[in-house]
Write a protein that holds these residues in place. Structure first.
Motif, mmCIF file in Angstrom:
data_model
loop_
_atom_site.group_PDB
_atom_site.id
_atom_site.type_symbol
_atom_site.label_atom_id
_atom_site.label_comp_id
_atom_site.label_asym_id
_atom_site.label_seq_id
_atom_site.Cartn_x
_atom_site.Cartn_y
_atom_site.Cartn_z
ATOM 1 N N GLY A 185 0.807 -1.218 0.000
ATOM 2 C CA GLY A 185 0.000 0.000 0.000
ATOM 3 C C GLY A 185 0.832 1.256 0.000
ATOM 4 N N LEU A 186 2.088 1.156 -0.419
ATOM 5 C CA LEU A 186 3.002 2.300 -0.435
ATOM 6 C C LEU A 186 3.285 2.776 -1.850
ATOM 7 N N ASP A 237 3.979 -2.214 7.923
ATOM 8 C CA ASP A 237 3.620 -3.018 6.756
ATOM 9 C C ASP A 237 3.062 -4.332 7.279
ATOM 10 N N THR A 238 1.749 -4.510 7.163
ATOM 11 C CA THR A 238 1.107 -5.692 7.746
ATOM 12 C C THR A 238 1.431 -6.972 6.980
ATOM 13 N N GLY A 292 -1.671 -14.786 15.140
ATOM 14 C CA GLY A 292 -1.217 -15.711 14.116
ATOM 15 C C GLY A 292 -0.969 -15.055 12.774
ATOM 16 N N PHE A 293 -0.807 -13.727 12.763
ATOM 17 C CA PHE A 293 -0.516 -13.008 11.524
ATOM 18 C C PHE A 293 0.983 -13.086 11.219
ATOM 19 N N ALA A 294 1.331 -12.876 9.970
ATOM 20 C CA ALA A 294 2.742 -12.771 9.608
ATOM 21 C C ALA A 294 3.371 -11.602 10.352
ATOM 22 N N ALA A 295 4.646 -11.735 10.696
ATOM 23 C CA ALA A 295 5.331 -10.664 11.421
ATOM 24 C C ALA A 295 5.332 -9.390 10.574
ATOM 25 N N PRO A 296 4.927 -8.256 11.130
ATOM 26 C CA PRO A 296 4.896 -7.014 10.361
ATOM 27 C C PRO A 296 6.294 -6.454 10.141
ATOM 28 N N ARG A 297 6.438 -5.639 9.122
ATOM 29 C CA ARG A 297 7.675 -4.908 8.890
ATOM 30 C C ARG A 297 7.443 -3.485 9.373
ATOM 31 N N LEU A 298 8.331 -2.960 10.210
ATOM 32 C CA LEU A 298 8.172 -1.623 10.773
ATOM 33 C C LEU A 298 9.360 -0.748 10.403
#
Length: 392
Positions: free
Chosen positions: A128-129, A222-223, A373-379
């Protein structure tokens, strides 16, 4: 090594000679003003330091040849096509984006002839960027550059004109009904500033945005829940806005005054009422945010960001579980405000955070994602950066 240098190096490796030049364009974060651009409204984006670079050189055979090189260094080459044969629907997949730009510029009589493009970049795809618009804008500048055209110079098209060409390429060639926010941000943003754009008039104002100077940071989450403007949800929302405007007798939802919202419910079906409410209130939030930035009151943006997310989630219905979790976790850990950014249905959220609480907020978001249980976000921090231009 910059992405521009990487694109040039890959071009030399693949073709045995240097490119004629390298141009790049950034991704963007939209601070506030979501789904208002195609309603003739107001937006407030800024460019990110992540960029897509296009190394280019002319070809004598009239073909458009495109190669993209990922982080793994493995080139992916699209089937070369004759520039003269480009038409909507003639190219599919990722190559449709630069091909559409070539088609538009050729039809405008600005750029013609065969061209070799090699693409490299670091804008996260699907986050979404606006990675696709960064690619299109960099391609537009590369094709114009090969033709000896520098946007903004005397007798040359302006950057807003180039943005309109890029929009046409996506709307008519790729078939995605996006507005003008992302293209304009990628081409026109200035480092250290947010871009206040009135989409209807084209009026722009570069507003200083120095979050670190006020002890703040805009944190991007970033989810990793992929989104695509090509999905039907985006098109459905836009078509709904157009139907609502027609039934209300206005050119666009931008023209619905806030004091008319109470009466809208009696004129429209419920699913259109909520779309109107979001657009009208979001435009008001953008204008209030601009006033705060002009006054240097960045910390007071927080509630506007959160209200924007609530509206996007409940009225416009473009959020998702990962975006809502990112916003809730950030706010619970002390963020001043948070919202999804971009078209929705996945992608990224942003949070306005005191600089000394960034680690805490990031850890809270990561822990919340792990519990769900979501994928690890990128921050990462969102740093207002320069718009598109020539690198080499």
């Amino acid at each position: 090594m910059s992405v521009g240098q990487r694109a040039a190096e890959e071009f030399r490796r693949l073709h045995g000679h240097a490119p004629a030049g390298v141009w790049s364009a950034p991704g963007r974060v939209n601070l506030i003003g979501e789904h208002t651009d195609y309603n003739d409204g107001f937006v407030l984006p800024f460019a990110l330091p992540f960029r897509i670079a296009v190394a280019a050189a002319p070809r004598r055979d009239g073909l458009l040849a495109i190669t993209t090189v990922g982080d793994d260094g493995v080139p992916q080459r699209a089937e070369p096509v004759a520039v003269a044969s480009l038409a909507p629907g003639s190219v599919r997949g990722w190559a449709a984006y630069p091909s559409g730009v070539c088609w538009v510029l050729r039809s405008a009589g600005v750029a013609d002839g065969g061209v070799e493009l090699v693409i490299a970049g670091d804008v996260p795809a699907g986050a979404g960027l606006s990675s696709s618009h960064a690619l299109q804008c960099a391609t537009a500048l590369a094709l114009l550059g090969l033709a000896g055209v520098v946007p903004g110079s005397p007798s040359a098209p302006s950057l807003p004109e180039v943005a309109a060409w890029v929009q046409r390429s996506e709307n008519d060639f790729v078939g995605v009904p996006t507005g003008l926010l992302d293209q304009t941000a990628s081409l026109c943003c200035v480092a250290g500033h947010a871009l206040f754009l009135d989409v209807r008039s084209g009026a722009m104002e570069q507003i200083p945005f120095d979050a670190p100077g006020q002890g703040l940071e805009v944190l991007v989450v970033d989810t990793r829940a992929k989104h695509s403007h090509g999905d039907s949800g985006y098109r459905t929302r836009r078509e709904g806005c157009e139907r609502a405007a027609a039934r209300l007798g206005v050119p666009a939802l931008r023209d619905v005054p806030a004091d008319r919202l109470a009466g809208v419910a009696g004129q429209l079906p419920a699913e259109l009422v909520t779309l109107v409410r979001h657009v009208v209130t979001e435009n008001e939030r953008v204008l209030r945010a601009v006033d705060l930035l002009r006054s240097g009151k960045l910390a007071e943006l927080g509630p506007l960001l959160t209200d924007s997310h609530t509206s996007l989630a409940n009225d416009y219905r473009v959020s998702c579980a990962e975006l809502d979790e990112a916003v809730d976790a950030a706010l619970g850990a002390g963020a001043l405000g948070a919202r999804m950014t971009g078209g929705g249905f996945g992608g990224s959220a942003i949070a306005l955070v005191h600089s000394d609480q960034v680690a805490r907020v990031g850890q809270a978001v990561s822990a919340a994602f792990a519990r769900r249980g979501f994928a690890a976000p990128r921050l990462f921090p969102a740093i207002p950066s320069a718009g598109a231009g020539r690198d080499l």
